[in-house]
Design a protein around this motif. Structure first.
Motif, PDB file in Angstrom:
ATOM      1  N   ALA A 134      82.820  27.332  81.717  1.00  5.42           N
ATOM      2  CA  ALA A 134      84.293  27.363  80.837  1.00  5.42           C
ATOM      3  C   ALA A 134      83.777  27.120  79.366  1.00  5.42           C
ATOM      4  O   ALA A 134      84.544  26.611  78.485  1.00  5.42           O
ATOM      5  CB  ALA A 134      85.289  26.475  81.125  1.00  5.42           C
ATOM      6  N   ALA A 137      79.364  30.377  76.389  1.00  5.13           N
ATOM      7  CA  ALA A 137      78.803  31.553  76.811  1.00  5.13           C
ATOM      8  C   ALA A 137      79.816  32.094  77.902  1.00  5.13           C
ATOM      9  O   ALA A 137      80.070  33.289  77.959  1.00  5.13           O
ATOM     10  CB  ALA A 137      77.601  31.299  77.642  1.00  5.13           C
ATOM     11  N   ASN A 157      84.941  25.541  87.391  1.00  2.00           N
ATOM     12  CA  ASN A 157      84.378  24.814  86.354  1.00  2.00           C
ATOM     13  C   ASN A 157      84.540  23.306  86.902  1.00  2.00           C
ATOM     14  O   ASN A 157      85.410  23.010  87.486  1.00  2.00           O
ATOM     15  CB  ASN A 157      84.805  24.853  84.777  1.00  2.00           C
ATOM     16  N   ASP A 160      85.713  18.538  83.544  1.00  2.00           N
ATOM     17  CA  ASP A 160      85.262  17.786  82.606  1.00  2.00           C
ATOM     18  C   ASP A 160      85.831  18.271  81.009  1.00  2.00           C
ATOM     19  O   ASP A 160      87.048  18.910  81.171  1.00  2.00           O
ATOM     20  CB  ASP A 160      83.637  18.091  82.137  1.00  2.00           C
ATOM     21  N   GLY A 257      69.058  35.489  82.168  1.00  2.00           N
ATOM     22  CA  GLY A 257      70.002  35.546  81.168  1.00  2.00           C
ATOM     23  C   GLY A 257      69.227  36.418  79.665  1.00  2.00           C
ATOM     24  O   GLY A 257      69.694  36.538  78.695  1.00  2.00           O
TER      25      GLY A 257
HETATM   26  P1  NAD Z   1      78.758  24.878  76.558  1.00  4.82           P
HETATM   27  O1  NAD Z   1      78.367  23.627  76.207  1.00  4.82           O
HETATM   28  O2  NAD Z   1      79.712  25.680  75.581  1.00  4.82           O
HETATM   29  O3  NAD Z   1      79.412  24.789  77.945  1.00  4.82           O
HETATM   30  C1  NAD Z   1      78.625  24.079  79.131  1.00  4.82           C
HETATM   31  C2  NAD Z   1      79.232  24.466  80.528  1.00  4.82           C
HETATM   32  O4  NAD Z   1      78.488  23.992  81.403  1.00  4.82           O
HETATM   33  C3  NAD Z   1      80.666  23.805  80.710  1.00  4.82           C
HETATM   34  O5  NAD Z   1      81.193  25.046  81.421  1.00  4.82           O
HETATM   35  C4  NAD Z   1      80.533  22.753  81.315  1.00  4.82           C
HETATM   36  O6  NAD Z   1      81.491  22.445  82.142  1.00  4.82           O
HETATM   37  C5  NAD Z   1      79.189  23.034  82.174  1.00  4.82           C
HETATM   38  N1  NAD Z   1      78.583  21.952  82.618  1.00  4.82           N
HETATM   39  C6  NAD Z   1      77.676  20.973  81.974  1.00  4.82           C
HETATM   40  N2  NAD Z   1      77.160  20.065  82.918  1.00  4.82           N
HETATM   41  C7  NAD Z   1      77.658  20.471  84.156  1.00  4.82           C
HETATM   42  C8  NAD Z   1      77.177  19.924  85.314  1.00  4.82           C
HETATM   43  N3  NAD Z   1      76.439  18.915  85.519  1.00  4.82           N
HETATM   44  N4  NAD Z   1      77.584  20.747  86.585  1.00  4.82           N
HETATM   45  C9  NAD Z   1      78.353  21.820  86.208  1.00  4.82           C
HETATM   46  N5  NAD Z   1      78.944  22.303  85.304  1.00  4.82           N
HETATM   47  C10 NAD Z   1      78.392  21.451  84.082  1.00  4.82           C
HETATM   48  O7  NAD Z   1      77.385  25.727  76.783  1.00  4.82           O
HETATM   49  P2  NAD Z   1      77.170  27.411  76.551  1.00  4.82           P
HETATM   50  O8  NAD Z   1      76.828  27.670  75.175  1.00  4.82           O
HETATM   51  O9  NAD Z   1      78.143  27.921  77.259  1.00  4.82           O
HETATM   52  O10 NAD Z   1      75.945  27.882  77.446  1.00  4.82           O
HETATM   53  C11 NAD Z   1      75.830  27.549  78.802  1.00  4.82           C
HETATM   54  C12 NAD Z   1      74.748  28.135  79.134  1.00  4.82           C
HETATM   55  O11 NAD Z   1      74.352  29.637  78.966  1.00  4.82           O
HETATM   56  C13 NAD Z   1      73.284  27.546  78.920  1.00  4.82           C
HETATM   57  O12 NAD Z   1      72.513  27.454  79.898  1.00  4.82           O
HETATM   58  C14 NAD Z   1      72.821  28.582  77.749  1.00  4.82           C
HETATM   59  O13 NAD Z   1      71.499  28.482  77.533  1.00  4.82           O
HETATM   60  C15 NAD Z   1      73.403  29.733  78.264  1.00  4.82           C
HETATM   61  N6  NAD Z   1      73.508  30.850  77.122  1.00  4.82           N
HETATM   62  C16 NAD Z   1      72.593  31.801  77.231  1.00  4.82           C
HETATM   63  C17 NAD Z   1      72.894  32.798  76.495  1.00  4.82           C
HETATM   64  C18 NAD Z   1      72.169  34.258  76.702  1.00  4.82           C
HETATM   65  O14 NAD Z   1      72.263  35.145  75.649  1.00  4.82           O
HETATM   66  N7  NAD Z   1      71.596  34.494  77.643  1.00  4.82           N
HETATM   67  C19 NAD Z   1      73.927  32.729  75.595  1.00  4.82           C
HETATM   68  C20 NAD Z   1      74.319  31.459  75.414  1.00  4.82           C
HETATM   69  C21 NAD Z   1      74.498  30.624  76.384  1.00  4.82           C
END
Ligand code: NAD
Length: 291
Positions: A134, A137, A157, A160, A257
């Motif tokens: 949530a 990404a 999700n 949190d 990814g």
């Molecule tokens: P964010 O900080 O905005 O969101 C974090 C997410 O992880 C939330 O849904 C949170 O609830 C969840 N989370 C955190 N700790 C957790 C746990 N212990 N158990 C379960 N859920 C947990 O981060 P984001 O920018 O959305 O990135 C998320 C992932 O996507 C990262 O691993 C990032 O590297 C990856 N990402 C990849 C790309 C790509 O182009 N491939 C682009 C953006 C992000």
């Protein structure tokens, strides 16, 4: 004398903090050079405090545009003139296009994910998917998947600080698309198993699987998977997360990814230049191979 930068070269930025680790400058400049396009892409350390000045600078320098990453994605809209429909729904911008002083904000993360599926011959349109996440990404993927015509989506999700965002995303998807969408607690593993059981695809879009949560998985064991399920992970470092290992063991088709990363960059590239990146060449450079 070096010929790459001339008096005509147009500048594109990347505004974020921290940002020195980013692979986007190398990726974008490689694509510009390959196609002989006269652009240069540079990373700038810009945080929320200096963002307004940076956008004023972008206008004054007549830069073609910029990428925007954390912590600016959810605040930069205040300084722009227009937002794409997906950026409006996501409440986030990762790409700015400057058309003669008119700045439009776009979000290409979700487009990148959907395009990476298509490139790997995965067709989720009209089908059901289950997705964990949530944050930034996940929201971009959920909104774009619903806009593109995914029939049904189950979002999970943990409860949190991102939970309220997930509720908001569900509301927006219900109001703006025909996608049937429901939200569940990721700690309810019985429900997770049930929803994955009749899904075509399971998408992992939380930070679980990369540092500091490397080696962990949101899935307790491989009985959650079946061979004809497709399993994707937004994480690309490591390239094979604990989740993708589980999925492979269960016989699923998997995707990390890297493709999303390439195609979100290509979508931004196309917004600035009118043409996508040279995808096959970039896949070689980034060592992207589908399995
Ligand atoms: P964010 O900080 O905005 O969101 C974090 C997410 O992880 C939330 O849904 C949170 O609830 C969840 N989370 C955190 N700790 C957790 C746990 N212990 N158990 C379960 N859920 C947990 O981060 P984001 O920018 O959305 O990135 C998320 C992932 O996507 C990262 O691993 C990032 O590297 C990856 N990402 C990849 C790309 C790509 O182009 N491939 C682009 C953006 C992000």
């Amino acid at each position: 004398m070096a010929e790459r930068i001339t008096g005509h070269t147009e500048l594109i930025g990347l505004m974020a903090y921290p940002i020195r680790h980013s692979s986007s400058p190398a990726m974008q400049n490689e694509a510009f050079a390959k196609l002989g396009y006269d652009y240069a892409y540079l990373a700038f350390e810009v945080d929320n405090d200096s963002l307004e000045d940076a956008i004023t600078g972008l206008r004054a320098l007549k830069m073609r545009g910029s990428n925007v990453s954390m912590p600016n994605k959810t605040v930069v809209h205040k300084y722009l003139d227009e937002l794409s429909p997906a950026a409006k729904l996501c409440g986030a911008v990762n790409t700015i296009v400057n058309d003669n002083g008119h700045l439009t904000g776009h979000i290409t993360d979700g487009i990148g994910y959907m395009q990476s599926l298509k490139d790997n011959n995965i067709d989720v349109i009209g089908k059901k998917m289950t997705i964990a996440g949530a944050g930034g990404a996940a929201t971009a993927i959920e909104i774009q998947a619903a806009l593109d015509g995914v029939k049904e989506m189950s979002i999970f999700n943990i409860k949190d600080k991102f939970w309220a965002n997930a509720e908001e995303t569900v509301k927006k998807i219900r109001e703006n698309t025909d996608c049937i969408v429901n939200l569940y607690d990721l700690d309810d593993k019985e429900k997770l198993k049930e929803e994955i059981a009749d899904s075509y695809l399971f998408a992992q879009a939380t930070g679980v699987g990369m540092k500091p949560l490397e080696g962990q998985s949101v899935i307790p064991d491989i009985s959650f998977f079946r061979p004809d399920l497709i399993v994707t992970d937004t994480v690309y470092a490591p390239r094979e997360t604990a989740l993708l290992k589980q999925a492979k063991e269960a016989g699923c088709k998997t995707m990390n990814g890297l493709g999303m990363m390439l195609f979100q960059g290509s979508a931004a590239f196309e917004l600035w230049t009118g043409e996508p990146m040279p995808i096959e060449y970039m896949k070689e450079i980034l060592d992207i191979k589908y399995e």
